[in-house]
Structure formats: C-alpha cells, structure tokens
Design an enzyme around this catalytic site. Structure first.
Site, PDB file in Angstrom:
ATOM      1  N   ASP A 235       0.859  -1.182   0.000  1.00 43.34           N
ATOM      2  CA  ASP A 235       0.000   0.000   0.000  1.00 43.34           C
ATOM      3  C   ASP A 235       0.897   1.234   0.000  1.00 43.34           C
ATOM      4  OD1 ASP A 235      -2.289   1.744   0.289  1.00 43.34           O
ATOM      5  OD2 ASP A 235      -3.337   0.032   1.162  1.00 43.34           O
ATOM      6  N   HIS A 273     -12.537  -1.802  -8.662  1.00 42.39           N
ATOM      7  CA  HIS A 273     -13.767  -1.043  -8.930  1.00 42.39           C
ATOM      8  C   HIS A 273     -13.582   0.452  -8.680  1.00 42.39           C
ATOM      9  CE1 HIS A 273     -15.849  -0.938  -4.690  1.00 42.39           C
ATOM     10  NE2 HIS A 273     -14.563  -0.685  -4.595  1.00 42.39           N
TER      11      HIS A 273
END
Length: 371
Positions: A235, A273
């Site tokens: 991340d 998404h």
C-alpha cells in the site's frame, strides 16, 4: 375506509407521482440509519437483554420527554426498513398489560459495537458529508462546468466538489482519511466468513501479495487461516508506515502502478472497482508480471469484487445495491462496477488467458484469473 374510484389513467398518474416522491425521499432511509448508529440504538437494545419499550429506549438514550414521539417516528421508519423489529412485551417488569417493544434483526445485529464485524463505522463514514457533497455536483460534472478548459481530463464529481481526488483529500484531512480507512478495515473483517468457506483457493500457495491491503486486516485473517502462507501487504508508504509486522505478514510501501513484489498469487479486494479501465489494465499487467516472474504453475490473481449481472440471477435488492455502488464509484472516484463481459475484456487486454467467476459473499464475487 372508503376509496374513490379513479380512471386507469388517473390511477397511473398518481402511482407515478408516488414513485417519484419515494425516490426523492429515499435519502431518509440512509439518514435514519445513520442517526440510529450515532445514537447507539442497536447497542442499547442489545444491552437491555429483552425487548425494549419506547419509554425504556428513550430513557436509556437520555432523550428529552418532549422528543419521545419523535423517537417513535424514527423507530417506525427503521422497523419499516427491517433494521429493527417490533414484538409485544409487558409494560412493566412485573407483567400485566403488553405494549409494543423493539428487538434487533440480522441487519441491526451487524451494527453492534462489540462485534469485530460491526459495520457502524462503515455506515457513518460512507454517509459523511465529505462523500455526500459530490452528489450535488453530478449534473454540472456531466456538463463539464467544473473542468475549466480541461475537458480531456477525467475528474470525478468528488474532485469537482473538493478540488482534490479522494486519496489526496484523505491524506490532507487525516480525520476523514482515518475514518475512511477504518471503514474499509471493518468491511474487510467479513473476510473471516469468506476464508472459512474458501480456504481451497489458497491451497498450494506459498506467498501472497495483498495489493492495497491497508493496515493488513485481510492479510492477517488469511495468514491465520492458512498456516505457512507468507503474506505481504502493498500500500502507499504513509498507509503502512510503522505498522507492526509478524513472521507471516509483512508490509511494503509502494505504488501498484510501478511495481508489485513477485508472488505466487495477488489479492485485489475491492480495489479495481475504484479505478478506470485504463488504470485497471495497468495494475493487472503488473500483477501478471509478478506471478509469471515466479514461474509458478499455480500462480493467479484473486479478485473479490462486484459483478453486475446481465441476467435475472440477482434479487431486486442486490441488483439495486450493485447499481448504486456503480454510481458511487463514478461520483467519488473514477471507477465503476463491471459486468462479466467487462471484466473479461480487462483480463484479455492485460494478457491473461482464462478466468473463473464464482458469485458469493453477498454482493461480491470471487474471481480467479490465470496467466
């Protein structure tokens, strides 16, 4: 009650009016739910250990007597929405006359603060004014009124509203950023139930990289369920900085568009998404490089995400929620929810040869993608 007769045309007109009024006021459902969470109503009912009457609820919440009827109206809506349910209970502890009382439902049971899967922080974060404001910019955004001669640059209504994209806004406003990241972590705790039923998808894997895995909630769940599996969370540097590591869970700060550590498998949970097709292809190509570089025949990308059905497989509520999430992705970021054909197009463009989609996890599906 006597009903006046109406012609079919008049009846249809008033039904249409009622439909539009219902859609116009649908936000009341969300805001009533948020109010219940902020007041702590699910916890109060749970702690009462038996059905709770309106007066008992008002007393426990320390609601002023003048607002007791208002509390009744709030609870009436929430019962109608199946957040709570009504039953009969003695008006006084000693028995006697019975009055209406409230109990939890499966939905409100997911709002309890003492449960690891409690979704209250998720609901509060998703209904934060920061995420609500962009919806007021949607019409102008379609017309391009906020792009200032940058019509070729795709920005989101969120950026039109706040001058920053979601990720940059979260970094510059840590209170919101922490709440948002916390909401995502809460949602990830539901992975406990997924792993219990789907441990087979991790069989034969020695290493796994959770791309965009935040503070490692999912990686920890997987590593505890699949002994010996080494998990790495990738991340942004400020997200993983200083996080405690373990033997089977490590953290790497970096940019998924630039590099993904080599691994037997890559996990993308509710990641793609949030991104455009072009960005998704870039990430998927990096994923392919990562697993192909390991020369592992079992290498794959594991995606947990929404798949919009093109048939009638989903019930009406699931279909509505998926379509609402698609609009949310368009409004808050530059992403989208996708049909199976749209997913297949991304995989093909990124160089993958085959994939398998298994509908599960409520709104979400398990997608396994192979080189």
């Amino acid at each position: 009650m006597h009903h006046l007769g109406h012609s079919d045309e008049t009846k249809e007109m008033f039904q249409a009016q009622s439909h539009l009024y219902s859609l116009t006021s649908i936000f009341v459902s969300s805001m009533s739910l948020k109010c219940a969470v902020q007041l702590g109503i699910p916890d109060v009912i749970n702690d009462h250990k038996r059905p709770i009457t309106l007066l008992e609820l008002a007393s426990a919440l320390r609601i002023h007597p003048s607002k007791t009827t208002c509390l009744h109206r709030l609870m009436r809506v929430l019962v109608h929405l199946h957040i709570f349910a009504e039953t009969l209970a003695p008006k006084h502890e000693g028995g006697g006359e019975e009055v209406k009382a409230y109990v939890l439902t499966p939905s409100s049971s997911l709002l309890l603060s003492d449960k690891a899967t409690g979704l209250s922080p998720f609901i509060v974060a998703m209904l934060d004014p920061v995420l609500m404001t962009p919806w007021h910019f949607l019409g102008d955004w379609f017309r391009g009124n906020h792009e200032k001669n940058c019509s070729n640059k795709l920005i989101s209504p969120f950026e039109a509203a706040h001058g920053l994209n979601l990720w940059d806004y979260g970094r510059k406003n840590p209170e919101f950023g922490d709440a948002f990241n916390g909401a995502m972590a809460i949602d990830s705790r539901m992975m406990n139930f997924i792993i219990r039923d789907c441990k087979h998808i991790f069989q034969g894997l020695n290493t796994l990289v959770d791309v965009g895995g935040g503070t490692g909630t999912v990686a920890k769940i997987i590593s505890e369920a699949c002994l010996g599996l080494k998990c790495t969370v990738l991340d942004l540097p400020h997200v993983v900085a200083g996080l405690p590591e373990s033997e089977n869970v490590k953290f790497v700060g970096g940019d998924m568009f630039e590099f993904i550590p080599p691994s037997d498998a890559i996990l993308l949970k509710l990641m793609l998404h949030a991104w455009s097709d072009e960005d998704c292809v870039k990430v998927l190509r990096k994923c392919r490089e990562s697993i192909v570089g390991k020369n592992n025949e079992q290498g794959k990308v594991i995606i947990i995400d929404i798949v919009i059905g093109e048939t009638q497989d989903d019930d009406a509520e699931a279909t509505s929620t998926k379509l609402f999430f698609d609009m949310l992705m368009m409004t808050v970021v530059t992403g989208r929810e996708r049909t199976e054909k749209e997913w297949e197009h991304l995989f093909s463009k990124a160089g993958f040869s085959q994939h398998k989609i298994t509908p599960m996890f409520g709104l979400r599906s398990l997608i396994e993608v192979f080189p």
